[in-house]
Motif scaffolding. Sequence first.
Motif, PDB file in Angstrom:
ATOM      1  N   GLU A  52      95.232  -7.487   7.195  1.00 52.73           N
ATOM      2  CA  GLU A  52      94.879  -7.329   8.608  1.00 52.73           C
ATOM      3  C   GLU A  52      93.592  -8.085   8.929  1.00 52.73           C
ATOM      4  OE1 GLU A  52      94.720  -3.093   8.940  1.00 52.73           O
ATOM      5  OE2 GLU A  52      96.864  -2.909   9.416  1.00 52.73           O
ATOM      6  N   GLY A 100      94.261 -11.666   9.530  1.00 52.55           N
ATOM      7  CA  GLY A 100      95.215 -11.937  10.609  1.00 52.55           C
ATOM      8  C   GLY A 100      96.656 -12.101  10.181  1.00 52.55           C
ATOM      9  N   ASP A 125     100.229  -9.952   9.231  1.00 52.81           N
ATOM     10  CA  ASP A 125     100.882  -8.645   9.355  1.00 52.81           C
ATOM     11  C   ASP A 125     101.279  -8.146   7.965  1.00 52.81           C
ATOM     12  OD1 ASP A 125     102.464  -6.464   9.832  1.00 52.81           O
ATOM     13  OD2 ASP A 125     103.781  -7.449  11.278  1.00 52.81           O
ATOM     14  N   GLU A 178      88.400 -18.453  11.693  1.00 54.55           N
ATOM     15  CA  GLU A 178      88.657 -17.167  11.045  1.00 54.55           C
ATOM     16  C   GLU A 178      87.523 -16.812  10.088  1.00 54.55           C
ATOM     17  OE1 GLU A 178      91.251 -13.856  10.891  1.00 54.55           O
ATOM     18  OE2 GLU A 178      91.198 -15.617  12.180  1.00 54.55           O
ATOM     19  N   ARG A 224     101.449  -7.452  23.995  1.00 55.24           N
ATOM     20  CA  ARG A 224     100.322  -7.300  23.074  1.00 55.24           C
ATOM     21  C   ARG A 224      99.064  -7.986  23.597  1.00 55.24           C
ATOM     22  NH1 ARG A 224     102.646  -8.780  17.188  1.00 55.24           N
ATOM     23  NH2 ARG A 224     100.504  -8.214  16.623  1.00 55.24           N
ATOM     24  N   ARG A 264      98.731 -11.203  24.608  1.00 55.81           N
ATOM     25  CA  ARG A 264      98.578 -12.606  24.232  1.00 55.81           C
ATOM     26  C   ARG A 264      99.102 -13.515  25.331  1.00 55.81           C
ATOM     27  NH1 ARG A 264     101.642 -11.998  18.543  1.00 55.81           N
ATOM     28  NH2 ARG A 264     103.199 -11.372  20.097  1.00 55.81           N
ATOM     29  N   THR A 296      90.074 -20.255  20.161  1.00 52.43           N
ATOM     30  CA  THR A 296      89.485 -18.936  19.983  1.00 52.43           C
ATOM     31  C   THR A 296      88.068 -18.912  20.535  1.00 52.43           C
ATOM     32  OG1 THR A 296      88.456 -19.335  17.829  1.00 52.43           O
ATOM     33  CG2 THR A 296      90.806 -18.754  17.831  1.00 52.43           C
ATOM     34  N   THR A 345      91.333 -17.088  23.184  1.00 56.82           N
ATOM     35  CA  THR A 345      91.822 -15.856  22.567  1.00 56.82           C
ATOM     36  C   THR A 345      90.781 -15.271  21.624  1.00 56.82           C
ATOM     37  OG1 THR A 345      92.885 -17.074  20.771  1.00 56.82           O
ATOM     38  CG2 THR A 345      94.222 -16.601  22.713  1.00 56.82           C
ATOM     39  N   PRO A 377      90.574 -11.828  18.489  1.00 54.81           N
ATOM     40  CA  PRO A 377      91.332 -11.422  17.304  1.00 54.81           C
ATOM     41  C   PRO A 377      92.808 -11.177  17.629  1.00 54.81           C
ATOM     42  CG  PRO A 377      89.251 -10.246  17.406  1.00 54.81           C
ATOM     43  CD  PRO A 377      89.376 -11.000  18.698  1.00 54.81           C
ATOM     44  N   ASN A 378      93.682 -11.606  16.706  1.00 55.77           N
ATOM     45  CA  ASN A 378      95.129 -11.430  16.828  1.00 55.77           C
ATOM     46  C   ASN A 378      95.719 -12.137  18.045  1.00 55.77           C
ATOM     47  OD1 ASN A 378      95.208  -9.692  14.517  1.00 55.77           O
ATOM     48  ND2 ASN A 378      94.432  -8.031  15.805  1.00 55.77           N
TER      49      ASN A 378
END
Length: 417
Positions: free
Chosen positions: A127, A130, A132, A185, A297, A299, A328, A351, A353-354
Amino acid sequence: MADTGAAIELVGLTKRYPGDRQPSVDGVTLRVDAGETVVFVGPSGCGKSTTLKMINRLIEPSSGSVRINGEDVTGLDPVELRRGIGYAIQSSGLFPHLTVAQNIALVPRMAGWSGRRVRARVTEMLELVGLDPGEFRDRYPRRLSGGQQQRVGVARALAADPPVLLMDEPFGAVDPVTRGHLQDELLRLQRELRKTIVFVTHDVDEAIKLGDRIAVLGERSRIAQFDTPEAILAHPADAFVSGFVGSGAALKRLDLTRLRDLGVPGCPTAHQGEPLPQVRARLRASATDEMLLLDRRGRPVRWLRRADLTHAEGPLTEAGTPVGGTVTRDATLREALEAVLTDSTGRVAVTGPNGVYAGAVRLEGLLGTVRGLLAADRGRAREHQRERESTRPEPTPPEAEGATAGRAEGDAMGSAG
């Protein structure tokens, strides 16, 4: 060692291989503060990777010492030492016969963690980078993209919560777009974890983006300059540093400013499934002609203009134009500019996180920011030049030079007599 960052000191660190006339690494002395990211950058073959590997004794020093939180690591068991230092390399170095979960769990299992604790840590690490856990836990490395493999490599390096993370060109084997995302990241992870990171690269732009300080290394890892990215760009120590940094220092300055430092403006948004009249009313009430459609979600998925909403009858997922690239909040000003310049309408979604929506930037706003930054830099450069000129010694008048020479000659003759 503590679970937070640890200070690293290299004292006269030297590596000489048998039969070589000169050492590969010659007397490197520097300090990396706890929680700091220091980047070693220099030409190929200068010894930067050798220097890095002496920190965790993958290569044994010929002389000098490495101290972590004041403790000389040459007195420690090398295997135990490496279990307390994260290590990430180019091409991830994952074991192909182990699953993602098994790769990440390696060091915690060797450290004697319980099975329950290991499983929880694997989930936490996936997690964190990033990925799943449900989708990636049981995959083998061959079923991952290059960028995904590098993320797993970083997760494995961090799994046992080491205070120190060594990274040897970890993003060098991936494409430029993926590399930029991985750099972002790492910056996000470092803000959260505050590990002590020593990072090796031959890419000056990567060093500028990632480093709190940069050590520019010449032959045999001799330090040409060890300073902040801002100082190295504005005031290179010598011709070697200036040549290595290259031209376009003003443009490289754009790699020192990130969107999160500027504050990202927002734009009107709508969510999938919202009633169309409600969405239309929101856009009418705004000062813009465009809004972002977000998925469930949060996004960004589509750009919607007034005309798109006027003629829309079915689901909004069919209206407007798909969101192309995003950046990001950790993207540099240069990356954001590149993104908006490649977009036909000169804007890009931002964007967090995630991949969750965090704002949007447009060309006009970014250009205004760039002009302001470069103007401030020019002002600082003029101030620095004035300071240098004010401390420069006054030239000696010709008549004073003659008098001084005469006194010196007389003193010499008197001494001879």
